[in-house]
Design a protein around this motif. Structure first.
Motif, PDB file in Angstrom:
ATOM      1  N   ALA A   9      26.042  -1.880  -2.317  1.00 45.46           N
ATOM      2  CA  ALA A   9      26.233  -2.293  -0.682  1.00 45.46           C
ATOM      3  C   ALA A   9      25.812  -3.769  -0.453  1.00 45.46           C
ATOM      4  N   ILE A  10      24.685  -3.832  -1.165  1.00 42.09           N
ATOM      5  CA  ILE A  10      23.753  -5.206  -0.873  1.00 42.09           C
ATOM      6  C   ILE A  10      24.673  -6.296  -1.526  1.00 42.09           C
ATOM      7  N   HIS A  11      25.179  -6.199  -2.830  1.00 42.30           N
ATOM      8  CA  HIS A  11      26.079  -7.225  -3.391  1.00 42.30           C
ATOM      9  C   HIS A  11      27.378  -7.233  -2.723  1.00 42.30           C
ATOM     10  N   ALA A  12      27.841  -6.351  -1.867  1.00 37.21           N
ATOM     11  CA  ALA A  12      29.073  -6.457  -1.061  1.00 37.21           C
ATOM     12  C   ALA A  12      28.776  -7.030   0.038  1.00 37.21           C
ATOM     13  N   GLY A  13      27.788  -7.419   0.584  1.00 39.87           N
ATOM     14  CA  GLY A  13      27.306  -7.888   1.791  1.00 39.87           C
ATOM     15  C   GLY A  13      27.652  -6.664   2.788  1.00 39.87           C
ATOM     16  N   LYS A  14      27.300  -5.642   2.437  1.00 35.42           N
ATOM     17  CA  LYS A  14      27.330  -4.664   3.727  1.00 35.42           C
ATOM     18  C   LYS A  14      25.925  -4.102   4.051  1.00 35.42           C
ATOM     19  N   VAL A  29      19.767  -4.952  -9.949  1.00 40.72           N
ATOM     20  CA  VAL A  29      18.960  -4.726  -8.849  1.00 40.72           C
ATOM     21  C   VAL A  29      18.192  -5.464  -8.394  1.00 40.72           C
ATOM     22  N   GLY A  30      17.523  -6.356  -9.249  1.00 43.49           N
ATOM     23  CA  GLY A  30      16.836  -7.494  -8.840  1.00 43.49           C
ATOM     24  C   GLY A  30      17.565  -8.537  -7.966  1.00 43.49           C
ATOM     25  N   ASP A  31      18.760  -8.931  -8.442  1.00 44.80           N
ATOM     26  CA  ASP A  31      19.492  -9.874  -7.667  1.00 44.80           C
ATOM     27  C   ASP A  31      19.941  -9.269  -6.432  1.00 44.80           C
ATOM     28  N   ALA A  32      20.221  -8.092  -6.353  1.00 45.11           N
ATOM     29  CA  ALA A  32      20.432  -7.529  -5.011  1.00 45.11           C
ATOM     30  C   ALA A  32      19.386  -7.644  -4.123  1.00 45.11           C
ATOM     31  N   PHE A  33      18.041  -7.217  -4.468  1.00 47.82           N
ATOM     32  CA  PHE A  33      16.984  -7.324  -3.472  1.00 47.82           C
ATOM     33  C   PHE A  33      16.780  -8.790  -3.172  1.00 47.82           C
ATOM     34  N   SER A  34      17.244  -9.852  -4.004  1.00 47.26           N
ATOM     35  CA  SER A  34      17.077 -11.310  -3.476  1.00 47.26           C
ATOM     36  C   SER A  34      18.031 -11.778  -2.721  1.00 47.26           C
ATOM     37  N   LYS A  35      19.094 -10.774  -2.232  1.00 45.18           N
ATOM     38  CA  LYS A  35      20.203 -10.908  -1.363  1.00 45.18           C
ATOM     39  C   LYS A  35      19.708 -10.737   0.071  1.00 45.18           C
ATOM     40  N   LEU A  36      18.906  -9.571   0.182  1.00 46.12           N
ATOM     41  CA  LEU A  36      18.643  -9.018   1.543  1.00 46.12           C
ATOM     42  C   LEU A  36      17.872 -10.002   2.346  1.00 46.12           C
ATOM     43  N   GLN A  37      18.422  -9.830   3.602  1.00 44.59           N
ATOM     44  CA  GLN A  37      17.859 -10.702   4.748  1.00 44.59           C
ATOM     45  C   GLN A  37      16.311 -10.310   5.182  1.00 44.59           C
ATOM     46  N   PHE A  38      16.149  -8.832   4.868  1.00 50.92           N
ATOM     47  CA  PHE A  38      14.930  -8.678   5.293  1.00 50.92           C
ATOM     48  C   PHE A  38      14.388  -7.266   4.391  1.00 50.92           C
ATOM     49  N   PHE A  39      13.289  -7.363   3.779  1.00 50.27           N
ATOM     50  CA  PHE A  39      13.195  -6.251   2.601  1.00 50.27           C
ATOM     51  C   PHE A  39      11.729  -5.810   2.813  1.00 50.27           C
ATOM     52  N   VAL A  40      11.375  -4.445   3.200  1.00 51.23           N
ATOM     53  CA  VAL A  40       9.871  -4.120   3.476  1.00 51.23           C
ATOM     54  C   VAL A  40       9.657  -3.016   2.211  1.00 51.23           C
ATOM     55  N   VAL A  41       8.692  -3.206   1.378  1.00 52.88           N
ATOM     56  CA  VAL A  41       8.363  -2.264   0.591  1.00 52.88           C
ATOM     57  C   VAL A  41       6.925  -1.660   1.041  1.00 52.88           C
TER      58      VAL A  41
END
Length: 202
Positions: A92-97, A118-130
């Motif tokens: 869903a991240i890769h699809a922009g959803k 997976v890493g490429d997807a995380f780099s596309k997130l607008q906001f990421f909390v771990v």
């Protein structure tokens, strides 16, 4: 991975049980079955409703009666359809959803299959909390890292595989700014007006 987390997990668990039966190793002291899970805290995470199709206690999110009971207790409207699992979230991240994510205690960029994807997807997130007790590989992608406290630095009940809980006793004080996971979640929820008060006394 543990024996339960493969496509033949149920058959493997049954085979282990059958082996115990034919060797006479049921109902005797010091014997029994223990199919190991693949990740830490899988049992507790599943028990408290972190799977996309279940609320706490393995109660189905698509059951109207179950939803009504939880909505009444939590004073919030709940979705009537199941959420996404970890693989579906990455897709869903890769699809922009999916634009934001809050990830607790899982180094997805290391342990999930196809780590680069997976890493490429995380780099596309607008906001990421771990939220984690270590600065994991996944933390490198985070906008915010919330430092948790490991088991020996907190007092809390902990789920056990056979069902029920065991008591954990705090051995050391948490490092500065580290908190138990439940405390971090409670503080965030209260910042949003939840008014939660959790006690760890058992």
């Amino acid at each position: 991975m543990g024996v339960t987390q493969h496509n033949q997990g149920s058959d493997t668990s049954t085979a282990i049980s059958n082996l115990l039966l034919v060797t006479g190793n049921y109902m005797r002291p010091g014997t029994g079955a223990y199919p190991m899970r693949g990740h830490n805290h899988v049992q507790g995470a599943s028990d408290h409703g972190s799977m996309p199709n279940n609320l706490p206690g393995y109660q189905s999110v698509d059951d109207p009666e179950v939803r009504t009971r939880f909505e009444s207790a939590w004073k919030a409207k709940l979705p009537s359809t199941k959420g996404l699992d970890n693989h579906q979230m990455v897709e869903a991240i890769h699809a922009g959803k999916l634009k934001a994510m809050y990830l607790i205690g899982e180094d997805m960029s290391l342990v999930d299959s196809n780590a680069n994807f997976v890493g490429d997807a995380f780099s596309k997130l607008q906001f990421f909390v771990v939220q984690d007790i270590f600065f994991s590989n996944t933390c490198r992608y985070a906008d915010v890292v919330l430092p948790g406290a490991p088991a020996w630095k907190r007092m809390a009940p902990s789920p056990v595989r056979r069902g029920g809980f065991k008591r954990l006793y705090q051995v050391l004080e948490p490092l500065e700014d580290c908190q138990p996971d439940w405390k971090i979640i409670q503080d965030l929820a209260n910042q949003m007006g939840a008014g939660l008060e959790v006690s760890t006394s058992i």
